[in-house]
Design a protein around this motif. Structure first.
Motif, PDB file in Angstrom:
ATOM      1  N   GLY A  24       0.768  -1.227   0.000  1.00 31.66           N
ATOM      2  CA  GLY A  24       0.000   0.000   0.000  1.00 31.66           C
ATOM      3  C   GLY A  24       0.803   1.283   0.000  1.00 31.66           C
ATOM      4  N   ASN A  25       2.125   1.187  -0.177  1.00 37.74           N
ATOM      5  CA  ASN A  25       2.959   2.384  -0.212  1.00 37.74           C
ATOM      6  C   ASN A  25       2.926   3.047  -1.581  1.00 37.74           C
ATOM      7  OD1 ASN A  25       4.439   2.085   2.512  1.00 37.74           O
ATOM      8  ND2 ASN A  25       4.734   0.092   1.554  1.00 37.74           N
ATOM      9  N   ALA A  26       3.164   4.345  -1.593  1.00 31.77           N
ATOM     10  CA  ALA A  26       3.336   5.076  -2.849  1.00 31.77           C
ATOM     11  C   ALA A  26       4.816   4.994  -3.217  1.00 31.77           C
ATOM     12  CB  ALA A  26       2.910   6.531  -2.686  1.00 31.77           C
ATOM     13  N   VAL A  27       5.131   4.156  -4.190  1.00 33.98           N
ATOM     14  CA  VAL A  27       6.531   3.858  -4.522  1.00 33.98           C
ATOM     15  C   VAL A  27       6.905   4.521  -5.838  1.00 33.98           C
ATOM     16  CG1 VAL A  27       8.216   2.045  -4.970  1.00 33.98           C
ATOM     17  CG2 VAL A  27       6.391   1.668  -3.287  1.00 33.98           C
ATOM     18  N   HIS A  28       8.019   5.233  -5.817  1.00 34.30           N
ATOM     19  CA  HIS A  28       8.531   5.911  -7.004  1.00 34.30           C
ATOM     20  C   HIS A  28       9.815   5.220  -7.434  1.00 34.30           C
ATOM     21  CE1 HIS A  28       5.488   8.937  -6.298  1.00 34.30           C
ATOM     22  NE2 HIS A  28       5.855   8.890  -5.026  1.00 34.30           N
ATOM     23  N   ALA A  29       9.752   4.586  -8.591  1.00 31.38           N
ATOM     24  CA  ALA A  29      10.861   3.776  -9.101  1.00 31.38           C
ATOM     25  C   ALA A  29      11.825   4.671  -9.870  1.00 31.38           C
ATOM     26  CB  ALA A  29      10.323   2.668  -9.994  1.00 31.38           C
ATOM     27  N   LEU A  30      13.088   4.691  -9.427  1.00 32.18           N
ATOM     28  CA  LEU A  30      14.106   5.538 -10.034  1.00 32.18           C
ATOM     29  C   LEU A  30      15.289   4.676 -10.456  1.00 32.18           C
ATOM     30  CD1 LEU A  30      14.184   8.355  -7.294  1.00 32.18           C
ATOM     31  CD2 LEU A  30      12.621   8.173  -9.254  1.00 32.18           C
ATOM     32  N   ASP A  31      15.778   4.909 -11.669  1.00 35.74           N
ATOM     33  CA  ASP A  31      16.938   4.156 -12.143  1.00 35.74           C
ATOM     34  C   ASP A  31      17.491   4.835 -13.377  1.00 35.74           C
ATOM     35  OD1 ASP A  31      18.875   2.167 -12.479  1.00 35.74           O
ATOM     36  OD2 ASP A  31      17.482   0.564 -11.998  1.00 35.74           O
ATOM     37  N   VAL A  32      18.744   4.520 -13.691  1.00 42.21           N
ATOM     38  CA  VAL A  32      19.368   5.083 -14.887  1.00 42.21           C
ATOM     39  C   VAL A  32      18.917   4.336 -16.138  1.00 42.21           C
ATOM     40  CG1 VAL A  32      21.470   3.660 -14.854  1.00 42.21           C
ATOM     41  CG2 VAL A  32      21.562   6.012 -15.756  1.00 42.21           C
TER      42      VAL A  32
END
Length: 281
Positions: A24-32
Motif C-alpha cells: 500500500g505504499n506510494a513507490v517511485h521507481a528511479l533508475d538510470v
C-alpha cells in the motif's frame, strides 16, 4: 509511506518495488535504465543535481518523500573497471544520502554487501557463523566502496540525531530462474566457498527492506541478510570443517544452516526468510 527506490530496475529493485506497492505504499521507481511507465523516472545518481531534484519532487510523480531505498549501484566487481566501480558507487551513494538529508528525508535503507566480511575468504574467517560483530575486511575495490559507504552513513547519523540509516548486507541475490545450477555446486565444496555458500532470494531481500523501513530507528545499523540455508546439499558443519578447519565454530549448526548469521536481522527486524532454492530443485 511515500518511498523512492533507486536501482528499481535491478533484480532486487524489482522485488522491492513490487512488495512495497503490494503493502500500500506510494513507490517511485528511479533508475538510470528502465522502461517508461507509471511511477518510473530515469535518474543518473552519479549526477548530484539530478539526484537532489528527484528526491525533492518530480512533476506528475511526487512532491515529497518519507523514505529512500537506495539500491542503485554496479552490483559487483568486474562489471566495470575498478576506478569506475569506485566512482560510480561511491558518488551515487553520497549523492543519495546527501540529497535525502537536504530534502529532509529521515529514513534511508540501502544495499550494503556481504563482501565487507572478507569475500572471497582467501583468508579464512576467524569464526563461523560470521556475524556483524566481526570487523569489516574488504578485499576488493567494490568491497572497499561498500565499507566506505557504511563509514559515511555512520558519520551522517552522528551529525543528525533524527536520521535513520540501515545498511543491509545482502548475500548473493537470486531469482527463481537462478536456482537451476544450484545442484551442480555439490561437485566441490570450494565452488561456492567464496561467500560461505550463501545467497538470498530477492523476495526475502524485499522483506528485509520493508521491515527495516518499518523499524527506522534513529542512528545507523548494519544487518546481514541471507537465506536461512546454504546453496549446498551437504551439511553446513561438514563444509566448514573441510574448507575452513582453522575457523572456530561458535555453536552447533543446523543441517543446512546459513554460515552468514542472520540472527541480528531476526532479532531486531523480525526478518525470517520465506524462500529457499530447495523449493525449486
Amino acid at each position: 509511506m511515500r518511498i523512492a527506490v533507486t536501482g528499481a530496475s535491478g533484480k532486487l529493485g524489482r522485488a522491492v518495488v513490487e512488495r512495497l506497492r503490494a503493502s500500500g505504499n506510494a513507490v517511485h521507481a528511479l533508475d538510470v535504465v528502465g522502461e517508461r511507465g507509471p511511477g518510473f523516472t530515469r535518474v543518473d545518481f552519479t549526477d548530484y543535481g539530478q539526484t537532489v531534484d528527484a528526491l525533492f519532487g518530480i512533476d506528475d510523480r511526487h512532491d515529497g518523500l518519507d523514505a529512500v531505498v537506495h539500491l542503485a549501484a554496479a552490483p559487483a566487481g568486474g562489471i566495470l573497471p575498478d576506478s569506475q566501480t569506485f566512482h560510480n558507487n561511491m558518488s551515487a551513494t553520497f549523492n543519495v544520502f546527501q540529497g535525502a538529508r537536504r530534502a529532509g528525508i529521515k529514513t534511508i535503507v540501502y544495499a550494503s554487501s556481504e563482501t565487507v566480511l572478507g569475500i572471497p575468504f582467501e583468508t579464512p574467517p576467524p569464526y563461523i557463523p560470521l556475524d556483524e560483530e566481526y570487523d569489516t575486511r574488504p578485499e576488493s575495490i567494490y568491497s572497499v566502496t561498500k565499507h566506505l559507504e557504511e563509514q559515511l552513513a555512520q558519520k551522517l547519523v552522528r551529525w543528525d540525531p533524527e536520521l535513520s540509516i540501515a545498511a543491509l548486507r545482502f548475500s548473493n541475490v537470486m531469482d527463481v530462474a537462478d536456482y537451476a545450477p544450484f545442484p551442480s555446486f555439490d561437485a566441490g565444496a570450494g565452488i561456492r566457498k567464496w561467500n560461505l555458500w550463501g545467497y538470498i532470494d530477492a523476495r526475502d531481500g524485499a522483506q528485509a527492506v520493508e521491515r527495516a523501513l518499518k523499524l527506522a530507528r534513529p542512528g545507523f545499523e548494519a544487518y546481514i541478510i541471507a537465506a536461512a540455508d546454504t546453496v549446498m546439499s551437504r551439511s553446513s558443519a561438514s563444509l566448514a570443517a573441510e574448507v575452513f578447519p582453522s575457523a572456530t565454530i561458535t555453536r552447533e549448526l543446523g543441517e543446512h544452516e546459513t554460515l552468514l548469521s542472520i540472527e541480528k536481522a531476526r532479532r531486531v527486524l523480525g526478518f525470517e526468510p520465506e524462500h529457499s532454492w530447495r523449493d525449486h530443485a
